[in-house]
Scaffold this motif. Structure first.
Motif, mmCIF file in Angstrom:
data_model
loop_
_atom_site.group_PDB
_atom_site.id
_atom_site.type_symbol
_atom_site.label_atom_id
_atom_site.label_comp_id
_atom_site.label_asym_id
_atom_site.label_seq_id
_atom_site.Cartn_x
_atom_site.Cartn_y
_atom_site.Cartn_z
ATOM 1 N N HIS A 4 0.833 -1.208 0.000
ATOM 2 C CA HIS A 4 0.000 0.000 0.000
ATOM 3 C C HIS A 4 0.866 1.257 0.000
ATOM 4 N N GLU A 63 -5.157 1.481 2.772
ATOM 5 C CA GLU A 63 -4.945 0.384 3.721
ATOM 6 C C GLU A 63 -5.010 0.891 5.148
ATOM 7 N N GLU A 64 -4.481 2.092 5.357
ATOM 8 C CA GLU A 64 -4.386 2.614 6.734
ATOM 9 C C GLU A 64 -5.749 2.939 7.339
ATOM 10 N N ASP A 109 3.712 -6.007 3.208
ATOM 11 C CA ASP A 109 3.514 -4.953 4.209
ATOM 12 C C ASP A 109 4.532 -5.111 5.330
ATOM 13 N N VAL A 110 4.794 -4.001 5.980
ATOM 14 C CA VAL A 110 5.829 -3.968 7.017
ATOM 15 C C VAL A 110 5.357 -4.662 8.299
ATOM 16 N N ASP A 150 6.094 2.731 6.064
ATOM 17 C CA ASP A 150 4.913 1.864 6.063
ATOM 18 C C ASP A 150 3.915 2.495 5.084
ATOM 19 N N ASP A 151 3.796 2.042 3.871
ATOM 20 C CA ASP A 151 4.347 0.780 3.435
ATOM 21 C C ASP A 151 5.148 0.998 2.156
HETATM 22 MN MN MN Z 1 1.231 -1.155 6.350
#
Ligand code: MN
Ligand code: MN
Length: 469
Positions: free
Chosen positions: A112, A302-303, A345-346, A272-273
């Motif tokens: 993302h 995403e967040e 993703d992280v 991120d990310d």
């Molecule tokens: Mn993320």
């Protein structure tokens, strides 16, 4: 006798115990140098792509330079063709057509490109006691107190009354003015310091300082706001109401930099990310003549739960695969069901200053390589897409066979908190999926830290995944 016994146990340990090591003890110097070189590219990209729209614009440029063309539905494509689709300027798909039939499934990675930030409200600009400020609504999960007294830049786009639009990017170039959220001086913060941490700075206190000089006319009110709007009108041709149809994001104005005397780490806003998005993008741009058709997803939202038409809860990815299948005359649902995916993703890197929430045997650490996270979620794995033993086994074999330094990842101790990724939305489509990404320190803060080795290993991981025969 003693020596012999010890060496026997050492030999047995070597055979039976997990042998994960700090990657610096494993890698040749030449590969460490490659890692550092890739991270120079990464830092430069991050300085040009702080928000999702900019990330898409830069990715389109890079894709075109690598021979990608815009996907046309209905057009016939063949092995080796490279295409991309932009979704509303804020998300993007890139694909390289493979030699295998599409029904063998896709090798898909999804990262993302949105990050926590302060979005401007629709009526942001106001004047209070001859100071001009912008009201914000924070985006994503943040410790609000971290976002005050940090130099900020404004990025985004404004759609004017006539339908034309103007892009905004102010606070990044040398000599640009910057902005900030103020905080109370410690001398007068007796009451504030009694607030719980979540309310040390409240949501409605995240107001951005943007002006203090009045329009030169001592009659009338709101002259500081007027002068500010006059400047905005001169620069962007906008009026106050144009801010209603705008997406303006206040982000930290800091540049991506090396961290540490040894320069082994990177500090930047929005890793991120984007650390996974950049490495995934680089991996697909470097993918030539793959066996499986490869797709890189750069998604938005995403967040905030992947909601909206640019987030992965929407159908845009499914529609693209169905349309692609259509142009090959095959059943799109069969393609989706055979697809294997990395949710790029992280994860949270172990922090020696805050060791408590990490189970060190299961959490990830800086310099141990890319983190492979079987499950995320909260409490009893709630909200997690728990990857199967079979798929974990497959990814493990693939990485081990191709020199990818990797480690397991777990988002904190049981009941320490939790979180999720887009893995669940890919799993909902009936794909096999697992989270693979870079460990991050100070995640969701204005200045996140990653390791150069781990970043490079993410790139390598996505590359070998796309290159699978
Ligand atoms: Mn993320
Ligand atoms: Mn996040």
């Amino acid at each position: 006798m003693d020596n012999k016994e010890r060496s026997q146990s050492e030999m047995l340990k070597e055979k039976l115990f997990s042998q994960k090591k700090n990657a610096y003890f494993v890698l040749e110097d030449s590969e460490i140098n490659s890692a550092f070189e890739v991270c120079e590219e990464y830092k430069a990209f991050m300085n040009k792509a702080k928000i999702e729209r900019e990330f898409v614009n830069e990715s389109v440029k890079a894709a075109k330079a690598a021979g990608f063309t815009e996907y046309e539905a209905g057009k016939k494509y063949s092995a080796g063709d490279k295409v991309y689709v932009v979704n509303r300027g804020k998300a993007m798909l890139l694909a390289v057509i493979g030699t295998r039939p599409l029904t063998d499934g896709i090798r898909l990675a999804a990262a993302h490109i949105d990050s926590p930030r302060l979005d401007l409200k629709q009526h942001p600009l106001y004047e209070d006691k001859e100071i001009a400020l912008l009201k914000t609504h924070y985006y994503g999960g943040i410790k609000k107190y971290q976002w005050s007294t940090v130099p900020m830049a404004l990025h985004g786009t404004i759609v004017k009354a006539d339908g034309s639009s103007v892009d905004v990017n102010i606070g990044e170039d040398e000599g640009d003015p910057q902005f900030c959220v103020t905080d109370l001086l410690i001398h007068l913060a007796d009451e504030q310091m009694k607030r719980p941490a979540a309310k040390v700075v409240k949501g409605e206190e995240l107001n951005i300082l943007v002006g203090s000089r009045p329009f030169k006319d001592d009659k009338g009110s709101q002259l500081v706001k007027l002068y500010t709007l006059q400047l905005l009108n001169e620069k962007y041709g906008i009026t106050e109401d144009d801010l209603i149809s705008a997406e303006l994001e206040a982000v930290p104005a800091c540049k991506a930099v090396d961290i540490g005397f040894d320069r082994s780490m990177i500090g930047a806003y929005g890793q991120d990310d984007k650390v996974c998005a950049f490495t995934e993008l680089k991996a697909i741009l470097d993918t030539k003549d793959p066996a499986y058709t490869c797709v890189a997803v750069l998604t938005d939202k995403e967040e905030i739960g992947s909601m909206g038409n640019t987030g992965l809860e929407s159908e845009y990815l499914r529609y693209f695969i169905l349309r692609l299948a259509n142009s090959f005359g095959v059943d799109g649902t069969a393609v989706i069901s055979a697809t294997q995916a990395l949710s790029a993703d992280v994860n949270a890197a172990f922090d020696p200053t805050f060791p408590e929430p990490t189970d060190i045997n299961n959490g990830c650490r800086l310099n141990y390589g890319v983190a492979v996270t079987k499950y995320t979620g909260a409490r009893g794995k709630s909200g997690s897409s728990d990857a199967s033993a079979e798929f974990v086994g497959k990814v493990r074999r693939l990485f081990d066979a191709n020199g990818v330094e990797w480690q397991t990842g777990e988002l904190g101790k049981v009941d320490a908190g939790g979180g999720g990724t887009v893995a669940q939305y890919l799993a909902n489509l009936d794909m096999d999926v697992i989270d693979v990404g870079v460990p991050v320190l100070s995640m969701h803060s204005p200045f996140e830290v990653t390791s150069k080795i781990d970043t490079y290993m993410a790139y390598k991981a996505f590359k070998v995944f796309f290159a699978e025969k």
